[in-house]
Design a protein around this motif. Sequence first.
Motif, PDB file in Angstrom:
ATOM      1  N   VAL A  24       0.842  -1.187   0.000  1.00  0.00           N
ATOM      2  CA  VAL A  24       0.000   0.000   0.000  1.00  0.00           C
ATOM      3  C   VAL A  24       0.879   1.240   0.000  1.00  0.00           C
ATOM      4  O   VAL A  24       1.829   1.336   0.783  1.00  0.00           O
ATOM      5  CB  VAL A  24      -0.935   0.017   1.237  1.00  0.00           C
ATOM      6  CG1 VAL A  24      -1.711   1.314   1.293  1.00  0.00           C
ATOM      7  CG2 VAL A  24      -1.866  -1.188   1.207  1.00  0.00           C
ATOM      8  N   GLN A  25       0.570   2.165  -0.867  1.00  0.00           N
ATOM      9  CA  GLN A  25       1.274   3.449  -0.881  1.00  0.00           C
ATOM     10  C   GLN A  25       0.264   4.551  -0.626  1.00  0.00           C
ATOM     11  O   GLN A  25      -0.839   4.540  -1.163  1.00  0.00           O
ATOM     12  CB  GLN A  25       1.968   3.659  -2.219  1.00  0.00           C
ATOM     13  CG  GLN A  25       3.142   2.709  -2.451  1.00  0.00           C
ATOM     14  CD  GLN A  25       3.903   3.038  -3.711  1.00  0.00           C
ATOM     15  OE1 GLN A  25       3.319   3.478  -4.699  1.00  0.00           O
ATOM     16  NE2 GLN A  25       5.201   2.843  -3.677  1.00  0.00           N
ATOM     17  N   ALA A  29      -4.722   6.416  -1.600  1.00  0.00           N
ATOM     18  CA  ALA A  29      -4.059   5.136  -1.383  1.00  0.00           C
ATOM     19  C   ALA A  29      -4.066   4.292  -2.635  1.00  0.00           C
ATOM     20  O   ALA A  29      -5.042   4.285  -3.403  1.00  0.00           O
ATOM     21  CB  ALA A  29      -4.756   4.371  -0.255  1.00  0.00           C
ATOM     22  N   SER A  30      -2.996   3.601  -2.848  1.00  0.00           N
ATOM     23  CA  SER A  30      -2.943   2.606  -3.911  1.00  0.00           C
ATOM     24  C   SER A  30      -2.947   1.235  -3.269  1.00  0.00           C
ATOM     25  O   SER A  30      -2.481   1.060  -2.160  1.00  0.00           O
ATOM     26  CB  SER A  30      -1.677   2.792  -4.750  1.00  0.00           C
ATOM     27  OG  SER A  30      -0.528   2.616  -3.955  1.00  0.00           O
ATOM     28  N   GLY A  31      -3.481   0.278  -3.937  1.00  0.00           N
ATOM     29  CA  GLY A  31      -3.594  -1.056  -3.360  1.00  0.00           C
ATOM     30  C   GLY A  31      -5.047  -1.434  -3.240  1.00  0.00           C
ATOM     31  O   GLY A  31      -5.924  -0.588  -3.130  1.00  0.00           O
ATOM     32  N   THR A  61      -6.726  -2.955  -0.881  1.00  0.00           N
ATOM     33  CA  THR A  61      -7.359  -3.172   0.416  1.00  0.00           C
ATOM     34  C   THR A  61      -7.744  -1.881   1.121  1.00  0.00           C
ATOM     35  O   THR A  61      -8.030  -1.888   2.305  1.00  0.00           O
ATOM     36  CB  THR A  61      -6.422  -3.974   1.338  1.00  0.00           C
ATOM     37  OG1 THR A  61      -5.214  -3.227   1.523  1.00  0.00           O
ATOM     38  CG2 THR A  61      -6.132  -5.331   0.755  1.00  0.00           C
ATOM     39  N   PHE A  62      -7.781  -0.770   0.398  1.00  0.00           N
ATOM     40  CA  PHE A  62      -8.108   0.496   1.044  1.00  0.00           C
ATOM     41  C   PHE A  62      -9.444   0.410   1.757  1.00  0.00           C
ATOM     42  O   PHE A  62      -9.603   0.924   2.870  1.00  0.00           O
ATOM     43  CB  PHE A  62      -8.145   1.613   0.000  1.00  0.00           C
ATOM     44  CG  PHE A  62      -8.571   2.939   0.572  1.00  0.00           C
ATOM     45  CD1 PHE A  62      -9.884   3.388   0.448  1.00  0.00           C
ATOM     46  CD2 PHE A  62      -7.659   3.738   1.236  1.00  0.00           C
ATOM     47  CE1 PHE A  62     -10.274   4.603   0.967  1.00  0.00           C
ATOM     48  CE2 PHE A  62      -8.041   4.964   1.763  1.00  0.00           C
ATOM     49  CZ  PHE A  62      -9.360   5.396   1.625  1.00  0.00           C
ATOM     50  N   ASN A 121     -10.578   5.665  -3.149  1.00  0.00           N
ATOM     51  CA  ASN A 121      -9.387   5.267  -2.372  1.00  0.00           C
ATOM     52  C   ASN A 121      -8.739   6.466  -1.682  1.00  0.00           C
ATOM     53  O   ASN A 121      -7.512   6.571  -1.616  1.00  0.00           O
ATOM     54  CB  ASN A 121      -8.342   4.587  -3.275  1.00  0.00           C
ATOM     55  CG  ASN A 121      -8.713   3.160  -3.617  1.00  0.00           C
ATOM     56  OD1 ASN A 121      -9.748   2.655  -3.184  1.00  0.00           O
ATOM     57  ND2 ASN A 121      -7.884   2.506  -4.388  1.00  0.00           N
ATOM     58  N   SER A 136      -2.334   4.107   7.473  1.00  0.00           N
ATOM     59  CA  SER A 136      -3.391   3.107   7.356  1.00  0.00           C
ATOM     60  C   SER A 136      -2.963   1.789   7.988  1.00  0.00           C
ATOM     61  O   SER A 136      -1.772   1.498   8.139  1.00  0.00           O
ATOM     62  CB  SER A 136      -3.757   2.871   5.887  1.00  0.00           C
ATOM     63  OG  SER A 136      -2.726   2.166   5.204  1.00  0.00           O
ATOM     64  N   GLU A 196      -4.778  -2.455   8.474  1.00  0.00           N
ATOM     65  CA  GLU A 196      -5.897  -3.382   8.369  1.00  0.00           C
ATOM     66  C   GLU A 196      -6.112  -4.140   9.664  1.00  0.00           C
ATOM     67  O   GLU A 196      -6.962  -5.015   9.755  1.00  0.00           O
ATOM     68  CB  GLU A 196      -5.661  -4.371   7.232  1.00  0.00           C
ATOM     69  CG  GLU A 196      -5.677  -3.728   5.867  1.00  0.00           C
ATOM     70  CD  GLU A 196      -5.442  -4.733   4.771  1.00  0.00           C
ATOM     71  OE1 GLU A 196      -6.157  -5.747   4.720  1.00  0.00           O
ATOM     72  OE2 GLU A 196      -4.512  -4.522   3.971  1.00  0.00           O
ATOM     73  N   TYR A 225       1.249   1.564   7.327  1.00  0.00           N
ATOM     74  CA  TYR A 225       1.649   2.298   6.134  1.00  0.00           C
ATOM     75  C   TYR A 225       1.504   3.797   6.376  1.00  0.00           C
ATOM     76  O   TYR A 225       0.536   4.242   7.004  1.00  0.00           O
ATOM     77  CB  TYR A 225       0.789   1.873   4.929  1.00  0.00           C
ATOM     78  CG  TYR A 225       0.835   0.391   4.673  1.00  0.00           C
ATOM     79  CD1 TYR A 225      -0.198  -0.434   5.107  1.00  0.00           C
ATOM     80  CD2 TYR A 225       1.922  -0.185   4.022  1.00  0.00           C
ATOM     81  CE1 TYR A 225      -0.158  -1.806   4.887  1.00  0.00           C
ATOM     82  CE2 TYR A 225       1.974  -1.559   3.814  1.00  0.00           C
ATOM     83  CZ  TYR A 225       0.941  -2.352   4.246  1.00  0.00           C
ATOM     84  OH  TYR A 225       0.999  -3.706   4.037  1.00  0.00           O
TER      85      TYR A 225
END
Length: 124
Positions: A1-2, A23-25, A27-28, A76, A97, A99, A113
């Motif tokens: 994640v970025q 966010a990239s990825g 799972t945001f 995102n 962030s 999870e 992240y």
Amino acid sequence: VQLQASGGGLVQTGGSLRLACEASGRTFGRAIMGWFRQALGKEREFVAAISWSGVNTDHADSVKGRFTISRDNARNTAYLQMNSLKPEDTAVYYCASTERVLSTMRYWGLYDYWGQGTQVTVSS
């Protein structure tokens, strides 16, 4: 994640800014998003956080009633709307962030992240 934070700048006392954290990825939508800040010579402190669904939010007492965290999972992106800014709000603001399932969203050490930070300067 970025995470990519943006929206900082120079504003006068009483002014407003809106920070964004993109966010990239994939799972945001399942991640808790938080905003933290660090002023020069001071420790990092919690500002606000929001659960993955957006139902639960938490704001530090120092910003309650002035700042509002929100998120748009379709984009995102998490936001921090900052109104009635004060000189003491001057700091580098970071988004973060995780999870994890947290009992508190306030502790920075639980976030996995981090964005690069965006400078907010409030002039008196």
